[in-house]
Design an enzyme around this catalytic site. Structure first.
Site, short mmCIF file in Angstrom:
data_model
loop_
_atom_site.label_atom_id
_atom_site.label_comp_id
_atom_site.label_asym_id
_atom_site.label_seq_id
_atom_site.Cartn_x
_atom_site.Cartn_y
_atom_site.Cartn_z
N THR A 194 0.82 -1.20 0.00
CA THR A 194 0.00 0.00 0.00
C THR A 194 0.85 1.25 0.00
O THR A 194 0.97 1.96 0.98
CB THR A 194 -0.96 -0.01 1.19
N SER A 407 -12.16 16.87 1.82
CA SER A 407 -12.68 18.24 1.90
C SER A 407 -11.56 19.26 1.83
O SER A 407 -10.40 18.92 1.72
CB SER A 407 -13.44 18.41 3.20
#
EC number: 2.3.1.35
Length: 407
Positions: A194, A407
């Site tokens: 990962t 965000s």
């Protein structure tokens, strides 16, 4: 591992340190301001090896790149974007990954089936192709340190530092250089792997033997780190070997095969530790060393279980010598142990012997745990297996970073 005497770390560490490699990175517009598009190129088609995530959900660029590694078995360039993972994007995502491959082929006059592609960033959003098309046309790779630094910066997402390393050694009287760069900060539970990792070398070696070498060091390096237990959809480690150093072709029968494998392991270990140290919100690198296991594989499994325990990670963050969390993680690791013969140390401070508490100075332990690099030793007294793993503490900032990632 026993370090080969000729192995030397290169201070001006750079992906382009080996002969015949160029690189660059630019801002193309996927991100608001930061660099987000990068390429590394070999002067000639190179042998290639790769290790990839085991997540059943795999992103389009990973599938395209696996096809090059497993079928073409040569690679000359890798095009990478950050800011968008091109994962879970359906048929269009696959077409976009192929389009990235073709864009690089046209820009650098390299056959498309010799180009790997990689993406990292937000999952589930279509890849913005317009800025990538424009950006690829502006890529001009070079063999200067600045080009390598631009590449390292352009592949970052939530990373706080660039991650690179280089080593030189001698094989057949020729200098061999192996260099690497990586990104990775969150979603780090590699099995494999990962993160994005790219390793270059000028050694002469065929792809099959390069794959064997990479696979042999992966378990001890990239697969021995954890930040948060999440396995990503995208990430990979690729090695390119272009042979321009002029050594005799390396095989396991070559008398200096271990010299090459040692150098590859050191590059991989450096990158793995840098990723663990830069875990999202992390303040400390934790290394867990396990001895006395029934096998090396089980020792690594125990080490990774301990360093991956949220309770161990939060205790280290809080400078709390709560060894109970460590021995509990050993117990649920799913390995063969004798529950009555376990010794645990925090640095040089003995806290458990034969699975029983030992008197120690809480103040001394707290002061040790305030350091930025923490070592935990576990001796099982149950065999000759040894292993280690790396991770980081779990902090308030980790929650904040991941609560607001989109965000």
């Amino acid at each position: 591992m026993t370090i080969t005497p000729t192995l030397k770390k290169i201070e001006r560490k750079s992906l382009v340190s080996p002969k015949g490699f160029t690189a660059t990175g630019i801002h193309c517009g996927i991100k608001h301001k930061k660099k987000d598009l990068a390429v590394v190129i070999s002067d000639v088609p190179a042998s290639v090896a790769g290790v990839f995530t085991t997540n059943a959900i795999q992103a389009a660029p990973l599938k395209v790149t696996k096809d090059v590694v497993y079928n073409t078995k040569k690679m000359q360039a890798i095009l990478v974007n950050s800011g968008n993972a091109n994962a879970c994007t359906g048929k269009q995502g696959h077409l976009d990954a192929l389009a990235m491959q073709q864009l690089a082929a046209d820009q650098f006059d390299i056959p498309a089936n010799l180009i790997g592609v990689a993406s990292t960033g937000v999952i589930g959003e279509p890849l913005p192709m317009a800025p990538i098309i424009h950006g690829v046309s502006k890529l001009k790779a070079n063999d200067e340190l600045t080009g390598a630094l631009d590449f390292a910066q352009a592949i970052m997402t939530t990373d706080t530092v660039m991650k690179s390393t280089s080593y030189a050694t001698t094989i057949d009287g020729k200098e061999i250089v192996i260099a690497g760069v990586a990104k990775g900060s969150g979603m780090i539970e590699p099995n494999m792997a990962t993160m994005l990792g790219f390793i270059t070398t000028d050694a002469a070696i065929e792809s099959e033997d390069l794959q064997a070498a990479l696979s042999s060091v992966t378990e001890k390096t990239f697969n021995s780190i954890t930040v948060d237990g999440d396995t990503s959809t995208n990430d990979m480690v690729l090695v390119l070997a272009n042979g321009l150093a002029g050594n005799d072709t390396l095989t396991p029968a070559h008398p200096e095969w271990s010299t090459f494998v040692d150098a590859l392991e050191m590059v991989s270990q450096d990158l793995a530790k840098l990723i663990a140290k830069d875990g999202e919100g992390a303040t400390k690198l934790i290394e867990v060393n396990v001895t006395g296991a029934v096998s090396d594989e089980e020792a690594r499994k125990i080490a990774k279980t301990v360093v991956g325990s949220p309770l161990v990670k939060t205790a280290v963050f809080g400078c709390d010598a709560n060894w109970g969390r460590i021995i509990a993680a050993v117990g649920y690791s799913g390995t063969q142990i004798n529950p009555d013969t376990i010794t645990i140390k925090l640095g040089d401070i003995l806290v458990v012997e034969d699975s029983e508490p030992v008197k120690f100075s809480e103040d001394q332990a707290m002061n040790y745990l305030k350091q930025h690099e923490i070592s935990i030793s576990v001796d099982l007294h149950h065999g000759s297996g040894e292993g280690r793993a790396w991770g980081c503490d779990l902090t308030y900032d980790y929650v904040q970073i991941n609560a607001s990632y989109r965000s």
